[in-house]
Design a protein around this motif. Structure first.
Motif, short mmCIF file in Angstrom:
data_model
loop_
_atom_site.label_atom_id
_atom_site.label_comp_id
_atom_site.label_asym_id
_atom_site.label_seq_id
_atom_site.Cartn_x
_atom_site.Cartn_y
_atom_site.Cartn_z
N PRO A 67 0.88 -1.39 0.05
CA PRO A 67 -0.07 0.00 0.14
C PRO A 67 0.86 1.30 -0.16
O PRO A 67 2.02 1.33 0.53
CB PRO A 67 -0.97 -0.09 1.32
CG PRO A 67 -0.64 -1.56 1.66
CD PRO A 67 0.60 -2.10 1.25
N GLU B 24 -2.70 5.55 0.79
CA GLU B 24 -3.41 4.44 1.10
C GLU B 24 -3.56 3.89 2.65
O GLU B 24 -4.71 3.87 3.29
CB GLU B 24 -3.14 2.95 0.23
CG GLU B 24 -3.78 3.16 -1.43
CD GLU B 24 -3.22 2.14 -2.04
OE1 GLU B 24 -3.86 2.16 -3.10
OE2 GLU B 24 -2.24 1.52 -1.75
N LEU C 242 -9.05 -0.87 -0.03
CA LEU C 242 -8.24 -1.07 1.07
C LEU C 242 -9.12 -1.29 2.55
O LEU C 242 -8.63 -1.69 3.36
CB LEU C 242 -6.93 -0.60 1.02
CG LEU C 242 -5.83 -1.34 -0.21
CD1 LEU C 242 -4.62 -0.46 -0.18
CD2 LEU C 242 -5.59 -2.78 0.23
#
Length: 517
Positions: free
Chosen positions: A258, A262, A315
């Motif tokens: 990530p 994120e 996510l």
């Protein structure tokens, strides 16, 4: 003089800091990760299979292995859920909704990293909450008399029954059946055999028959190993793998991670999921599964304006349920350790494991065996550290190896489970009595499952039956047979009102009253 929280944690650290306890924790988390990886199995099956093997261990080492299996399975279930859309554990179902779309986009590594870090952070926070609350909860539990303890167990059993899926009447019937099975055998107060027909006793043997009671290990093996395997072989079981990609095809993007943006975006979801897991983990009938479901639904509302939306590879949809199920898995220990009240099936198995080692569950454990109590608590932190080391730095080596486990033919896996179950059953009694008992309980469980009845309510009733009987007897003896003792004591009356309130929940939901699913 009672120890402070810090001194108690140091006592626990000393108990698990030697090489043998650390190796047992590592074994537990590794076994749990493997069982979490295999679709349809998970911690309940793994713990049921390992119970016979832990009989020869002292209490603390036995519990370290079994507890390690529990939180190991919470981690392991996310790998097949993300990579192959085959959730290895029930609480990983919600993770697959966004994790697998990310894997199809070539970002399996980012999803797995998010799942692992979220699980670790939430697990550590959940353990901190348990450590902070356990002393006042135990102190409160020690002040309870027999009337309060009896009503507390009734509320816990009623809560698990009300929150069970499907028909309330079936769940209640299973809980009552569990209590009856838990009371089968010799009555230690009167010396008489209960619920055992005299005509059957000569066939069962005077030394090892039902007069010795239905063993906890036999019940666990029959209901959570034999019955699910039989149901799958009949094509009826929830053990059957979910439809997904072939395990032989490895997804790309395992080295992806990530981005900072994120991570910043996922932190609020992680914290919300952790908060929900901490609360729902202690609710009877709750635990990891209910926590992950609730966290994902909350995140759908909180992230409705996000791009991409949940369900298409966000996510946040990985961080929230993974944080919730691991926080819930940790805080479920609080009522089990402090009050002897298991909120879910895994805690019921661990509570039964305490009984196998002649340890009376409840707040007295902290005083009688403080090293066991605090050692188990500290082992949760150790297990989480081992799991993040297993899932992040060593992922390049162990994840491909575990993915090959998914290629094992399903029937070969089931045969292996039955062999392990048979070996465990052989240790339950002479002349193969344990094997016949496990087979009989497995067939009973198979029939009950076909009728839409859940084994979890029965298991909770079984493990709580001795406590229910003992505290009911003691309360009535102290009150000279006056049943109003449960109304005259304020805490007991409040708990009775709580039990009635749970029943009203069913009354207000007409769909739960009937016997249909």
């Amino acid at each position: 003089m009672s120890l402070s929280l810090w001194d108690s944690l140091m006592l626990g650290a000393t108990a698990v800091g030697a090489l043998q306890p650390l190796m047992l924790i590592a074994l537990g988390v590794l076994v749990g990760s493997v069982f979490g990886l295999l679709p349809g199995l998970g911690p309940v099956t793994a713990i049921a299979l390992l119970l016979p093997a832990t009989l020869g261990l002292p209490p603390l080492p036995a519990l370290l292995v079994l507890a390690g299996v529990y939180y190991g399975a919470q981690y392991g279930g996310s790998l097949p859920a993300i990579v192959h859309n085959q959730p290895g554990e029930a609480s990983s179902v919600m993770t697959s909704l966004d994790g697998h779309p990310l894997a199809r986009q070539g970002r399996a590594g980012a999803a797995l990293t998010m799942a692992t870090v979220s699980s670790f952070a939430a697990g550590c926070l959940g353990i901190a909450v348990v450590a902070a609350l356990v002393l006042p909860v135990v102190s409160l539990g020690l002040q309870f008399g027999s009337a309060e303890r009896f009503m507390l167990l009734v509320v816990g059993l009623m809560g698990a029954t009300v929150l069970a899926s499907g028909s309330f009447l079936k769940a209640l019937a299973m809980a009552v059946l569990g209590i009856l099975l838990g009371l089968t055998g010799w009555d230690v107060h009167t010396g008489t055999a209960r619920f055992v027909p005299e005509a059957l006793e000569p066939l069962m043997g005077r030394q090892q028959g039902l007069t010795d009671g239905v063993g906890f290990i036999a019940l666990a093996l029959g209901f959570f190993v034999v019955a699910p395997v039989a149901a799958e072989l009949a094509g009826l079981s929830i053990l059957a793998p979910a439809t997904g990609e072939s395990p032989a095809q490895e997804s790309p993007g395992m080295d992806d991670s990530p981005t900072r943006a994120e991570w910043r975006d996922a932190v609020p979801a992680l914290l919300r999921g952790t908060g929900l897991g901490v609360v729902l983990g202690v609710v009877p009938g709750g635990g990891a599964l209910l926590s992950s479901l609730a966290a994902y639904q909350v995140e759908k509302v909180a992230s409705r304006n996000r791009t991409p939306p949940l369900g298409e590879g966000n996510l946040r949809g990985v961080a929230a349920p993974e944080a919730a199920n691991n926080a819930g898995a940790q805080t479920a220990y609080l009522p089990m350790l402090a009050l002897g009240l298991p909120p879910n099936a895994v805690m019921a198995l661990l509570l039964g494991a305490l009984g196998l080692h002649a340890i009376e569950p409840g707040p007295s454990v902290m005083k009688v065996q403080p090293a066991l109590f605090w050692g188990l608590l500290v082992s949760m932190w150790v297990g989480n550290v081992l799991l993040i080391l297993l899932n992040l730095p060593l992922a390049r080596w162990w994840q491909p190896a575990l993915l090959r486990v998914l290629r094992i033919p399903r029937r070969a896996l089931l045969a292996g489970l039955m062999v392990a179950c048979g070996l465990g059953a052989l240790a339950l009694g002479p002349h193969g009595w344990g094997v016949w008992l496990v087979i009989g309980l497995g067939l009973l469980a198979f029939v009950l499952q076909r009728l839409g009845c859940e084994g979890v309510a029965l298991l909770l009733g079984f493990v709580l039956a001795p406590g229910l009987e003992e505290h009911l007897r003691r309360a009535l003896q102290l009150s000279r047979g006056d049943w109003f003792v449960f109304l005259e004591r304020p805490v007991s009356a409040l708990l009775l009102m709580a039990a009635i309130g749970l029943l009203l929940v069913v009354v207000l939901q007409p769909g739960r009253r009937g016997v249909g699913r």
